[in-house]
Design a protein around this motif. Sequence first.
Motif, PDB file in Angstrom:
ATOM      1  N   GLY A  18      19.161  -4.734   7.736  1.00 29.23           N
ATOM      2  CA  GLY A  18      18.497  -5.128   5.987  1.00 29.23           C
ATOM      3  C   GLY A  18      18.377  -6.590   5.551  1.00 29.23           C
ATOM      4  O   GLY A  18      18.979  -7.232   6.731  1.00 29.23           O
ATOM      5  N   VAL A  19      17.301  -6.839   5.040  1.00 30.78           N
ATOM      6  CA  VAL A  19      16.993  -8.229   4.552  1.00 30.78           C
ATOM      7  C   VAL A  19      17.016  -8.149   3.347  1.00 30.78           C
ATOM      8  O   VAL A  19      16.834  -7.545   2.084  1.00 30.78           O
ATOM      9  N   GLY A  20      18.455  -9.238   3.344  1.00 31.76           N
ATOM     10  CA  GLY A  20      18.268  -9.639   1.711  1.00 31.76           C
ATOM     11  C   GLY A  20      17.537  -9.847   1.199  1.00 31.76           C
ATOM     12  O   GLY A  20      16.308 -10.685   1.296  1.00 31.76           O
ATOM     13  N   VAL A  55      21.473 -13.470  -4.078  1.00 38.32           N
ATOM     14  CA  VAL A  55      20.886 -12.865  -3.253  1.00 38.32           C
ATOM     15  C   VAL A  55      21.420 -10.915  -3.214  1.00 38.32           C
ATOM     16  O   VAL A  55      22.487 -10.361  -3.735  1.00 38.32           O
ATOM     17  N   TYR A  56      21.229 -10.373  -3.272  1.00 40.12           N
ATOM     18  CA  TYR A  56      21.177  -8.671  -3.241  1.00 40.12           C
ATOM     19  C   TYR A  56      20.825  -8.789  -2.063  1.00 40.12           C
ATOM     20  O   TYR A  56      20.298  -8.664  -1.344  1.00 40.12           O
ATOM     21  N   ALA A  57      21.332  -6.783  -1.288  1.00 39.90           N
ATOM     22  CA  ALA A  57      21.406  -6.517  -0.168  1.00 39.90           C
ATOM     23  C   ALA A  57      21.312  -4.956  -0.642  1.00 39.90           C
ATOM     24  O   ALA A  57      22.561  -4.079  -0.855  1.00 39.90           O
ATOM     25  N   TYR A 106      22.280  -2.282  -6.183  1.00 41.43           N
ATOM     26  CA  TYR A 106      21.647  -3.578  -6.583  1.00 41.43           C
ATOM     27  C   TYR A 106      22.726  -4.173  -8.083  1.00 41.43           C
ATOM     28  O   TYR A 106      22.564  -4.282  -9.004  1.00 41.43           O
ATOM     29  N   SER A 107      23.653  -3.194  -7.660  1.00 38.88           N
ATOM     30  CA  SER A 107      24.689  -3.237  -8.411  1.00 38.88           C
ATOM     31  C   SER A 107      26.289  -4.430  -7.990  1.00 38.88           C
ATOM     32  O   SER A 107      27.176  -5.470  -8.243  1.00 38.88           O
ATOM     33  N   ARG A 108      25.790  -5.512  -7.108  1.00 35.98           N
ATOM     34  CA  ARG A 108      26.270  -6.352  -5.890  1.00 35.98           C
ATOM     35  C   ARG A 108      25.442  -7.699  -5.944  1.00 35.98           C
ATOM     36  O   ARG A 108      24.153  -6.876  -5.681  1.00 35.98           O
ATOM     37  N   GLN A 109      26.090  -9.048  -6.341  1.00 35.48           N
ATOM     38  CA  GLN A 109      25.049 -10.035  -5.488  1.00 35.48           C
ATOM     39  C   GLN A 109      25.620 -10.966  -4.839  1.00 35.48           C
ATOM     40  O   GLN A 109      26.912 -10.944  -5.491  1.00 35.48           O
TER      41      GLN A 109
END
Length: 352
Positions: A186-188, A246-248, A253-256
């Motif tokens: 993945g790319v943040g 930053v999101y992964a 998308y509930s984590r940052q």
Amino acid sequence: PALLQMSGSQPQVGRGVPCLRCRGLCTGFEPHSWRKICKSCKCSQEEHSLSSELDDDRKIGRLLSDSKYATLTARLKGGDGGRIYKRNRMIVTNPNISGKDPTFDTITYEWAPPGLTQKLAMQYMELVPKELQPVAGTDGAFHRRRRLARQLPLHDQDPAQCRGLAEGEQQLMQDFVKKYKAEALGVGEVALPGQGGGGKEEEKPQDKSIDPGRAPESPNGALESAAGHYRCESCQQPVPGDCPVVYADRAGYSRQWHPACFVCCRCAEPLVDLIYFWKSGAAWCGRHYCESLRPRCAGCDEIIFSEDFQQVEGLAWHNKHFACLECETLLTGKPFALANASLLCTTCSQSR
């Protein structure tokens, strides 16, 4: 597809590249036959800064091609058909009014999060420790390239770079790389809290190993018990609504994360250019993700695909690389000493 014309210095080969760790004691890189080290000083290739910027961009381009992040790459005009990383450089011009005639100071960041306004990108940079900001010509830019060499070794993705593969293992490695590109790479993404994924809270495939005791989360990234307030996934401290995070996408998308908190769960190093591998509810650098799935040879630094290998004190070696660091004598069935993850035969150990 986009065409990209780039110039870059040719990769440095052979002697003449001094070792950064040895501070001049090593006269230059002398390649070992199969170890990823200098024959002269025994330091790693990354300590000699052997790759050029173009080499690095080709390497990341290869990694991201054939993945859902291929849009971050472009075809290199006149090249071999491979893809190259569209690394986002950022040039910031600040007026200098200290003198009689105003002048302009120009700062070049060798990498910045793509797709942002310069204001938001600068906000992101200010949240990264100063010594890690990749400003051209500074230690921060140097550390970025060292992390790139360490976290994303080319021999973890290209069988042609491997000396340890036996006949028939090339396909095993190709399948391994294809699988991690599809399932973990993945790319943040950098955005303001609540705006990850373009602000759309689509159903994302969540990691299956989320802690069942964890407090439930609402779609906008806030813990239900503290609705309206965002928290960093790593340090659990609040995140102001006007500060980039930053999101992964593989985490949902509930984590940052705070920019400084987006690090490998194993080595705690900042993830270079926000490139991560998602596994067991956490982000990993490429090196430690691969090692979590298969052993890595302490001799040649490559992933081991054979089921028959040597193991000593938690370290692993290809059978053909279970050899003395100094004289290269094979040590299977012979007495040896283990010092700093390196093997020595009894003769070389005593002469040290």
